[in-house]
Design a protein around this motif. Structure first.
Motif, PDB file in Angstrom:
ATOM      1  N   GLY A  85      26.704  70.749  48.597  1.00  0.00           N
ATOM      2  CA  GLY A  85      27.657  71.016  47.528  1.00  0.00           C
ATOM      3  C   GLY A  85      29.022  70.434  47.844  1.00  0.00           C
ATOM      4  N   GLN A  86      29.410  70.495  49.105  1.00  0.00           N
ATOM      5  CA  GLN A  86      30.711  69.959  49.510  1.00  0.00           C
ATOM      6  C   GLN A  86      30.762  68.442  49.324  1.00  0.00           C
ATOM      7  OE1 GLN A  86      33.510  71.556  50.226  1.00  0.00           O
ATOM      8  NE2 GLN A  86      34.611  69.650  50.554  1.00  0.00           N
ATOM      9  N   SER A  87      29.688  67.747  49.696  1.00  0.00           N
ATOM     10  CA  SER A  87      29.688  66.288  49.534  1.00  0.00           C
ATOM     11  C   SER A  87      29.671  65.912  48.045  1.00  0.00           C
ATOM     12  CB  SER A  87      28.525  65.631  50.285  1.00  0.00           C
ATOM     13  OG  SER A  87      27.286  66.101  49.828  1.00  0.00           O
ATOM     14  N   LEU A  88      28.990  66.702  47.218  1.00  0.00           N
ATOM     15  CA  LEU A  88      29.007  66.468  45.773  1.00  0.00           C
ATOM     16  C   LEU A  88      30.418  66.676  45.233  1.00  0.00           C
ATOM     17  CD1 LEU A  88      27.804  65.963  42.987  1.00  0.00           C
ATOM     18  CD2 LEU A  88      27.001  68.337  42.964  1.00  0.00           C
ATOM     19  N   TYR A  89      31.062  67.741  45.674  1.00  0.00           N
ATOM     20  CA  TYR A  89      32.429  68.030  45.233  1.00  0.00           C
ATOM     21  C   TYR A  89      33.378  66.897  45.629  1.00  0.00           C
ATOM     22  CZ  TYR A  89      36.956  70.240  44.726  1.00  0.00           C
ATOM     23  OH  TYR A  89      38.261  70.509  44.366  1.00  0.00           O
ATOM     24  N   GLU A  90      33.294  66.429  46.856  1.00  0.00           N
ATOM     25  CA  GLU A  90      34.160  65.341  47.319  1.00  0.00           C
ATOM     26  C   GLU A  90      33.933  64.070  46.505  1.00  0.00           C
ATOM     27  OE1 GLU A  90      33.414  65.070  51.529  1.00  0.00           O
ATOM     28  OE2 GLU A  90      34.326  67.039  51.895  1.00  0.00           O
ATOM     29  N   CYS A  91      32.688  63.792  46.179  1.00  0.00           N
ATOM     30  CA  CYS A  91      32.368  62.627  45.355  1.00  0.00           C
ATOM     31  C   CYS A  91      32.962  62.781  43.953  1.00  0.00           C
ATOM     32  CB  CYS A  91      30.858  62.437  45.277  1.00  0.00           C
ATOM     33  SG  CYS A  91      30.341  61.028  44.270  1.00  0.00           S
ATOM     34  N   LEU A  92      32.778  63.936  43.348  1.00  0.00           N
ATOM     35  CA  LEU A  92      33.319  64.183  42.012  1.00  0.00           C
ATOM     36  C   LEU A  92      34.841  64.079  42.002  1.00  0.00           C
ATOM     37  CD1 LEU A  92      31.026  67.138  40.955  1.00  0.00           C
ATOM     38  CD2 LEU A  92      31.156  64.913  39.826  1.00  0.00           C
ATOM     39  N   SER A 138      21.648  75.671  43.334  1.00  0.00           N
ATOM     40  CA  SER A 138      21.857  76.162  44.700  1.00  0.00           C
ATOM     41  C   SER A 138      23.169  75.620  45.271  1.00  0.00           C
ATOM     42  CB  SER A 138      20.673  75.743  45.575  1.00  0.00           C
ATOM     43  OG  SER A 138      20.914  76.063  46.913  1.00  0.00           O
ATOM     44  N   MET A 139      23.425  74.354  45.031  1.00  0.00           N
ATOM     45  CA  MET A 139      24.666  73.744  45.512  1.00  0.00           C
ATOM     46  C   MET A 139      25.887  74.397  44.850  1.00  0.00           C
ATOM     47  SD  MET A 139      23.318  69.805  45.431  1.00  0.00           S
ATOM     48  CE  MET A 139      24.712  68.916  46.082  1.00  0.00           C
ATOM     49  N   LYS A 140      25.769  74.686  43.558  1.00  0.00           N
ATOM     50  CA  LYS A 140      26.877  75.313  42.828  1.00  0.00           C
ATOM     51  C   LYS A 140      27.164  76.717  43.363  1.00  0.00           C
ATOM     52  CE  LYS A 140      26.291  73.210  38.252  1.00  0.00           C
ATOM     53  NZ  LYS A 140      25.965  73.571  36.866  1.00  0.00           N
ATOM     54  N   LYS A 141      26.111  77.444  43.717  1.00  0.00           N
ATOM     55  CA  LYS A 141      26.298  78.803  44.229  1.00  0.00           C
ATOM     56  C   LYS A 141      26.985  78.794  45.591  1.00  0.00           C
ATOM     57  CE  LYS A 141      22.507  80.972  41.789  1.00  0.00           C
ATOM     58  NZ  LYS A 141      21.111  81.405  41.872  1.00  0.00           N
ATOM     59  N   ARG A 142      26.660  77.802  46.396  1.00  0.00           N
ATOM     60  CA  ARG A 142      27.230  77.719  47.748  1.00  0.00           C
ATOM     61  C   ARG A 142      28.629  77.103  47.783  1.00  0.00           C
ATOM     62  NH1 ARG A 142      21.725  75.753  49.953  1.00  0.00           N
ATOM     63  NH2 ARG A 142      20.737  77.725  50.476  1.00  0.00           N
ATOM     64  N   THR A 143      28.934  76.297  46.786  1.00  0.00           N
ATOM     65  CA  THR A 143      30.223  75.610  46.752  1.00  0.00           C
ATOM     66  C   THR A 143      30.928  75.975  45.447  1.00  0.00           C
ATOM     67  OG1 THR A 143      29.187  73.796  47.978  1.00  0.00           O
ATOM     68  CG2 THR A 143      31.357  73.359  47.035  1.00  0.00           C
ATOM     69  N   ILE A 144      31.724  77.014  45.520  1.00  0.00           N
ATOM     70  CA  ILE A 144      32.393  77.568  44.333  1.00  0.00           C
ATOM     71  C   ILE A 144      33.246  76.519  43.615  1.00  0.00           C
ATOM     72  CG2 ILE A 144      33.998  79.361  43.546  1.00  0.00           C
ATOM     73  CD1 ILE A 144      31.297  80.413  44.671  1.00  0.00           C
ATOM     74  N   LYS A 145      33.851  75.587  44.379  1.00  0.00           N
ATOM     75  CA  LYS A 145      34.732  74.573  43.781  1.00  0.00           C
ATOM     76  C   LYS A 145      34.004  73.703  42.763  1.00  0.00           C
ATOM     77  CE  LYS A 145      35.814  73.081  47.893  1.00  0.00           C
ATOM     78  NZ  LYS A 145      36.382  72.332  49.027  1.00  0.00           N
ATOM     79  N   LEU A 146      32.680  73.648  42.829  1.00  0.00           N
ATOM     80  CA  LEU A 146      31.916  72.831  41.876  1.00  0.00           C
ATOM     81  C   LEU A 146      31.978  73.388  40.460  1.00  0.00           C
ATOM     82  CD1 LEU A 146      28.712  71.831  43.884  1.00  0.00           C
ATOM     83  CD2 LEU A 146      30.473  70.302  42.976  1.00  0.00           C
ATOM     84  N   ARG A 147      32.383  74.645  40.323  1.00  0.00           N
ATOM     85  CA  ARG A 147      32.439  75.267  38.991  1.00  0.00           C
ATOM     86  C   ARG A 147      33.323  74.487  38.026  1.00  0.00           C
ATOM     87  NH1 ARG A 147      32.829  81.602  40.659  1.00  0.00           N
ATOM     88  NH2 ARG A 147      30.671  81.787  41.339  1.00  0.00           N
TER      89      ARG A 147
END
Length: 182
Positions: free
Chosen positions: A78-85, A150-159
């Motif tokens: 989730g963190q790597s997805l967030y950083e990419c976004l 699952s990634m969204k649940k673990r990485t709140i910033k993805l919301r």
């Protein structure tokens, strides 16, 4: 609550844009200014981050090429997805500001070859950005069912990207798997 009104002030140098803007700010506390980016040279009296964000074409070339570092890696967590976004969002926003500035300058006088060239360069940069970011949706759509949630649940910033991610994932039902593509 009102959605607000977008006002674009455009005109050649010396036409009074700053005078109008300063008067608007003076009479209405709700006026917000969006500062454009430009690759042109700073003129006397202009301040970076106040009048424009002055950047070089090399800045964008470098940032665009750095985006590819996320390919095949951003779905690992989730963190790597967030950083990419975040990187995609920041660079996309900067390029949009540059593009808008270039086209507004071109539209002031469509016979000005310098403005036409600037608009062409903005087009080329956006095209390169699109090419370098083309990996994103296909890789996201290849996630196994439930993985994104699952990634969204673990990485709140993805919301903050929920709507965008959900819109992309809606396409999954309409995409063939690799064997069906053949």
């Amino acid at each position: 609550m009102s959605d607000g009104v977008l006002i674009i002030l455009s005109g050649p140098s010396g036409s009074g844009k700053d005078t109008v803007l300063n008067r608007l700010i003076e009479v209405d506390d709700n006026v917000k200014v969006s500062i454009s980016m430009t690759t042109r040279e700073k003129r006397e009296g202009e301040i970076d981050g106040v009048h424009y964000y002055f950047v070089s074409r090399d800045y964008f070339e470098k940032k665009i090429s750095e985006i590819s570092k996320f390919s095949r890696k951003f779905t690992k967590s989730g963190q790597s997805l967030y950083e990419c976004l975040e990187a995609l969002n920041k660079l996309g926003g900067e390029l949009t500001k540059l593009y808008v500035y270039a086209y507004m300058k071109r539209d002031e006088d469509s016979t000005n070859p310098k403005s036409q060239e600037m608009a062409g360069k903005a087009d080329a940069l956006l095209s390169k950005y699109s090419e370098k970011t083309a990996f994103f949706e296909p890789e996201l759509l290849r996630l196994k069912p439930g993985r994104l949630e699952s990634m969204k649940k673990r990485t709140i910033k993805l919301r903050e990207y929920d709507f965008m991610l959900d819109e992309i994932m809606r396409k999954k039902a309409h995409i063939l798997n690799p064997s069906e593509e053949k």
